[in-house]
Scaffold this motif. Sequence first.
Motif, short mmCIF file in Angstrom:
data_model
loop_
_atom_site.label_atom_id
_atom_site.label_comp_id
_atom_site.label_asym_id
_atom_site.label_seq_id
_atom_site.Cartn_x
_atom_site.Cartn_y
_atom_site.Cartn_z
N LEU A 1 53.72 92.19 -14.19
CA LEU A 1 54.10 93.19 -13.20
C LEU A 1 55.52 93.69 -13.50
CD1 LEU A 1 52.90 91.30 -9.99
CD2 LEU A 1 51.75 93.22 -11.11
N ASP A 2 55.65 94.99 -13.71
CA ASP A 2 57.00 95.54 -13.85
C ASP A 2 57.59 95.71 -12.45
OD1 ASP A 2 56.12 98.02 -12.77
OD2 ASP A 2 55.72 98.84 -14.77
N ALA A 3 58.83 96.14 -12.37
CA ALA A 3 59.52 96.24 -11.08
C ALA A 3 58.78 97.16 -10.11
CB ALA A 3 60.95 96.71 -11.29
N THR A 4 58.28 98.28 -10.60
CA THR A 4 57.56 99.22 -9.74
C THR A 4 56.27 98.62 -9.23
OG1 THR A 4 58.51 101.07 -10.98
CG2 THR A 4 56.57 101.54 -9.63
N GLN A 5 55.51 97.97 -10.10
CA GLN A 5 54.25 97.35 -9.70
C GLN A 5 54.50 96.24 -8.68
OE1 GLN A 5 53.15 96.42 -13.73
NE2 GLN A 5 51.40 97.83 -13.66
N LYS A 6 55.55 95.45 -8.90
CA LYS A 6 55.90 94.40 -7.93
C LYS A 6 56.18 95.01 -6.57
CE LYS A 6 57.86 90.87 -10.93
NZ LYS A 6 59.06 90.09 -11.26
N GLU A 7 56.97 96.06 -6.55
CA GLU A 7 57.32 96.71 -5.28
C GLU A 7 56.08 97.25 -4.58
OE1 GLU A 7 60.05 100.41 -3.64
OE2 GLU A 7 60.44 99.61 -5.63
N VAL A 8 55.18 97.87 -5.34
CA VAL A 8 53.94 98.40 -4.76
C VAL A 8 53.12 97.27 -4.16
CG1 VAL A 8 51.72 99.48 -5.33
CG2 VAL A 8 53.85 100.48 -6.19
N LEU A 9 52.93 96.18 -4.89
CA LEU A 9 52.13 95.07 -4.38
C LEU A 9 52.79 94.40 -3.17
CD1 LEU A 9 50.64 93.20 -7.47
CD2 LEU A 9 49.52 94.76 -5.89
N ILE A 10 54.09 94.21 -3.24
CA ILE A 10 54.81 93.59 -2.11
C ILE A 10 54.64 94.44 -0.86
CG2 ILE A 10 57.14 93.10 -1.21
CD1 ILE A 10 57.81 92.25 -4.20
N ASN A 11 54.85 95.73 -1.00
CA ASN A 11 54.70 96.63 0.15
C ASN A 11 53.26 96.66 0.65
OD1 ASN A 11 57.42 97.29 0.19
ND2 ASN A 11 57.15 99.06 -1.15
N TYR A 12 52.31 96.60 -0.27
CA TYR A 12 50.90 96.61 0.13
C TYR A 12 50.55 95.34 0.91
CZ TYR A 12 45.86 97.08 0.02
OH TYR A 12 44.54 97.18 0.40
N PHE A 13 50.95 94.19 0.38
CA PHE A 13 50.66 92.93 1.08
C PHE A 13 51.35 92.89 2.45
CE2 PHE A 13 50.02 90.91 -3.34
CZ PHE A 13 48.65 91.08 -3.28
N LYS A 14 52.57 93.41 2.54
CA LYS A 14 53.27 93.46 3.83
C LYS A 14 52.53 94.38 4.81
CE LYS A 14 57.98 92.37 2.39
NZ LYS A 14 59.37 92.86 2.27
N LYS A 15 52.05 95.51 4.32
CA LYS A 15 51.30 96.45 5.16
C LYS A 15 50.03 95.79 5.70
CE LYS A 15 48.49 100.54 4.68
NZ LYS A 15 47.79 101.32 3.68
N ILE A 16 49.32 95.08 4.82
CA ILE A 16 48.09 94.41 5.25
C ILE A 16 48.43 93.34 6.28
CG2 ILE A 16 46.13 92.99 4.51
CD1 ILE A 16 46.00 95.96 3.62
N GLU A 17 49.48 92.57 6.03
CA GLU A 17 49.87 91.51 6.97
C GLU A 17 50.16 92.11 8.35
OE1 GLU A 17 53.30 88.12 7.65
OE2 GLU A 17 53.81 89.98 6.60
N LYS A 18 50.90 93.22 8.40
CA LYS A 18 51.25 93.84 9.69
C LYS A 18 50.01 94.37 10.40
CE LYS A 18 55.95 95.04 8.52
NZ LYS A 18 56.87 96.07 8.09
N GLY A 19 49.01 94.79 9.64
CA GLY A 19 47.80 95.36 10.23
C GLY A 19 46.81 94.34 10.73
N ILE A 20 47.01 93.08 10.40
CA ILE A 20 46.09 92.03 10.84
C ILE A 20 46.38 91.67 12.28
CG2 ILE A 20 45.36 89.65 10.48
CD1 ILE A 20 46.01 90.07 7.47
N LYS A 21 45.35 91.69 13.08
CA LYS A 21 45.48 91.33 14.50
C LYS A 21 45.44 89.81 14.61
CE LYS A 21 43.92 95.66 16.26
NZ LYS A 21 44.85 96.43 15.55
N LYS A 22 46.56 89.23 14.96
CA LYS A 22 46.67 87.76 15.01
C LYS A 22 46.25 87.22 16.35
CE LYS A 22 50.54 88.24 11.95
NZ LYS A 22 51.94 88.14 11.76
#
Length: 149
Positions: free
Chosen positions: A128-149
């Motif tokens: 993962l280059d820096a851009t890919q890391k940032e995209v994945l990190i942001n994606y995983f954070k977005k999914i986490e926030k969208g999960i109804k706990k």
Amino acid sequence: MKKILIALLVVLVAIQFFQIDKTNPVTDEKLDFLVINNTSPEIASQIKASCYVCHSNQSTYPAYTYVQPIGWFVKNHIEDGKKHLNFSEFGNYSAKKQAHKMEECYELVEEAEMPLSSYTLIHDEALLDATQKEVLINYFKKIEKGIKK
């Protein structure tokens, strides 16, 4: 010394008869992380390349896994990875566990602990280059926030 080398050679040849099981379990696609989250093809492609070999029921086994003890090591590594997170069974996790797994995903990517350097050493498509890391990190954070706990 010669006897030791011969004995070692005999053992190395003998263990080749003990191959690993390379079949993947049948899974319900509706439980898959990428399907559940309707992941874009670009992000899905990177997650598959960097995560799915060890963290899903879609593991692939390269030709070198036919050589023992390398195959045993790879199989053990994949099984251990699936114990921690199995993207193919993500839909079976509770909302709390899903959110926790997403947090672990972005933290491990941020800390450059995943994908493992031992894997990316041979599989540069998983790097993962820096851009890919940032995209994945942001994606995983977005999914986490969208999960109804």
